[in-house]
Design an enzyme around this catalytic site. Structure first.
Site, PDB file in Angstrom:
ATOM      1  N   ASN A   5       0.229  -4.867   0.406  1.00 12.25           N
ATOM      2  CA  ASN A   5       0.908  -6.130   0.704  1.00 12.25           C
ATOM      3  C   ASN A   5      -0.179  -7.162   0.989  1.00 12.25           C
ATOM      4  O   ASN A   5      -0.803  -7.125   2.049  1.00 12.25           O
ATOM      5  CB  ASN A   5       1.825  -5.912   1.923  1.00 12.25           C
ATOM      6  CG  ASN A   5       2.438  -7.216   2.422  1.00 12.25           C
ATOM      7  OD1 ASN A   5       2.356  -8.251   1.757  1.00 12.25           O
ATOM      8  ND2 ASN A   5       3.047  -7.155   3.601  1.00 12.25           N
ATOM      9  N   LYS A   7       0.076 -10.270   1.450  1.00 10.42           N
ATOM     10  CA  LYS A   7       0.530 -11.358   2.334  1.00 10.42           C
ATOM     11  C   LYS A   7       0.073 -12.721   1.787  1.00 10.42           C
ATOM     12  O   LYS A   7       0.004 -12.892   0.578  1.00 10.42           O
ATOM     13  CB  LYS A   7       0.050 -11.110   3.763  1.00 10.42           C
ATOM     14  CG  LYS A   7       0.457  -9.717   4.257  1.00 10.42           C
ATOM     15  CD  LYS A   7       0.272  -9.517   5.732  1.00 10.42           C
ATOM     16  CE  LYS A   7       0.689  -8.097   6.096  1.00 10.42           C
ATOM     17  NZ  LYS A   7       0.623  -7.823   7.526  1.00 10.42           N
ATOM     18  N   HIS A  90      10.238  -7.711   6.125  1.00  4.52           N
ATOM     19  CA  HIS A  90       8.955  -7.505   6.806  1.00  4.52           C
ATOM     20  C   HIS A  90       9.027  -8.154   8.187  1.00  4.52           C
ATOM     21  O   HIS A  90       9.630  -9.214   8.345  1.00  4.52           O
ATOM     22  CB  HIS A  90       7.811  -8.102   5.982  1.00  4.52           C
ATOM     23  CG  HIS A  90       6.474  -7.698   6.520  1.00  4.52           C
ATOM     24  ND1 HIS A  90       5.919  -8.291   7.631  1.00  4.52           N
ATOM     25  CD2 HIS A  90       5.608  -6.731   6.132  1.00  4.52           C
ATOM     26  CE1 HIS A  90       4.755  -7.705   7.886  1.00  4.52           C
ATOM     27  NE2 HIS A  90       4.546  -6.767   6.992  1.00  4.52           N
ATOM     28  N   GLU A  92       7.035  -9.846   9.852  1.00  2.99           N
ATOM     29  CA  GLU A  92       6.542 -11.225   9.935  1.00  2.99           C
ATOM     30  C   GLU A  92       7.639 -12.202   9.524  1.00  2.99           C
ATOM     31  O   GLU A  92       7.738 -13.302  10.049  1.00  2.99           O
ATOM     32  CB  GLU A  92       5.288 -11.379   9.054  1.00  2.99           C
ATOM     33  CG  GLU A  92       4.072 -10.725   9.706  1.00  2.99           C
ATOM     34  CD  GLU A  92       3.021 -10.205   8.749  1.00  2.99           C
ATOM     35  OE1 GLU A  92       3.033 -10.575   7.558  1.00  2.99           O
ATOM     36  OE2 GLU A  92       2.175  -9.400   9.208  1.00  2.99           O
ATOM     37  N   GLU A 160       7.232   0.254  10.029  1.00  6.63           N
ATOM     38  CA  GLU A 160       6.027  -0.470  10.432  1.00  6.63           C
ATOM     39  C   GLU A 160       6.183  -0.956  11.874  1.00  6.63           C
ATOM     40  O   GLU A 160       6.812  -1.993  12.112  1.00  6.63           O
ATOM     41  CB  GLU A 160       5.817  -1.693   9.541  1.00  6.63           C
ATOM     42  CG  GLU A 160       5.629  -1.376   8.077  1.00  6.63           C
ATOM     43  CD  GLU A 160       4.899  -2.508   7.362  1.00  6.63           C
ATOM     44  OE1 GLU A 160       3.804  -2.249   6.870  1.00  6.63           O
ATOM     45  OE2 GLU A 160       5.407  -3.637   7.345  1.00  6.63           O
ATOM     46  N   GLY A 166      -1.720  -5.316  11.628  1.00  3.59           N
ATOM     47  CA  GLY A 166      -2.842  -6.248  11.712  1.00  3.59           C
ATOM     48  C   GLY A 166      -3.614  -6.187  13.020  1.00  3.59           C
ATOM     49  O   GLY A 166      -4.411  -7.065  13.317  1.00  3.59           O
ATOM     50  N   SER A 199      -1.822  -1.183  10.139  1.00  2.00           N
ATOM     51  CA  SER A 199      -3.260  -0.912  10.262  1.00  2.00           C
ATOM     52  C   SER A 199      -3.701   0.376   9.574  1.00  2.00           C
ATOM     53  O   SER A 199      -4.590   1.075  10.080  1.00  2.00           O
ATOM     54  CB  SER A 199      -3.690  -0.896  11.741  1.00  2.00           C
ATOM     55  OG  SER A 199      -3.507  -2.174  12.307  1.00  2.00           O
TER      56      SER A 199
END
Ligand code: PGA
Length: 239
Positions: A5, A7, A90, A92, A160, A166, A199
């Site tokens: 991904n 991003k 996701h 985010e 996730e 991250g 991560s």
């Protein structure tokens, strides 16, 4: 299955170079590798990888048909540009744009309707984990798919944990195994891949992949570096 991904990263030339490097990576035919570049580069990247087994995906799309929605890209468009999958839900996007599993249902249906598969993301925040609600949250994010009668055979799920994305903090093998068992119990089928994300790196990959129930990874940061991405694929293959 190992999916990168990217991003909101890469300009066009970097994106094409990265796609070529991923294509040059060796892997066995039983490992499915996918990359999800920014939407603007999908078309060009799909052209680059078209004779390879690399799948191209979008990081999001809307579930509506064509119409007056300034700035939106729908499932038919990303399919037409060469995608075989779309990341949906996701964390985010859940956090920034108020996406919820309920709101995403029509998009899941639209993506499936084009013949693509959704990579449906679920995961708890640090606060939710610390208050002992991690599995309730994840179950709550999955339940709308079941209630709506979505065919889970056509879906990939990615667990996730938000606190691991991250941050360099990967979930422990025990946390991963527990949550993957919970996901498996809720969806009640063995043929739906359940990936882990958060991560994943060349350093953490062996541990992640040795966790029971893990069908692969959704990789963010490390997928922007072809060598690191290749090392993660290699870790999967020696599992
Ligand atoms: P990360 O991102 O590997 O950079 O933690 C994973 C993801 O958000 O899909």
């Amino acid at each position: 299955m190992i999916i990168g991904n990217w991003k909101m990263n890469t300009l066009r030339a970097d994106a094409l170079a990265l796609a070529k490097a991923v294509m040059g990576m060796g892997c066995s035919s039983s490992t499915r590798i996918g990359i999800c570049p920014p939407a603007l580069w999908i078309d060009a990247i799909a052209e680059v990888v078209k004779h390879s087994s690399i799948l191209v995906g979008a990081q999001d799309c809307v579930g509506d048909k064509f119409g007056a929605q300034t700035g939106s890209i729908n499932a038919d468009m990303v399919r037409n540009a060469g995608c075989s999958m779309v990341i949906l839900g996701h964390s985010e996007r859940r956090a920034r744009f108020g996406e919820s599993s309920e709101k995403l249902l029509n998009t899941v249906v639209a993506v499936l309707g084009t013949g693509m598969f959704p990579v449906f993301c679920v995961g708890e925040t640090k606060k939710q984990r610390e208050s002992g609600k991690a599995s309730d949250v994840v179950v709550g994010q999955l339940k709308p798919l079941l209630t709506a009668g979505i065919d889970l055979g056509g879906i990939v799920i990615a667990y996730e944990p938000v606190w691991a994305i991250g941050t360099g903090l990967s979930a422990t093998r025990k946390d991963i195994e527990e949550m993957h068992a919970t996901v498996r119990e809720v969806i009640n089928r063995d043929d739906t891949p359940v990936l882990y994300g958060g991560s994943v790196s060349p350093e953490s990959a062996d541990d992640v992949f040795n966790a029971r129930g893990v069908s692969g990874a959704l990789v963010g940061g490390a997928s922007l570096n072809a060598d690191k991405f290749a090392a993660i694929v290699a870790a999967w293959e020696r599992k």
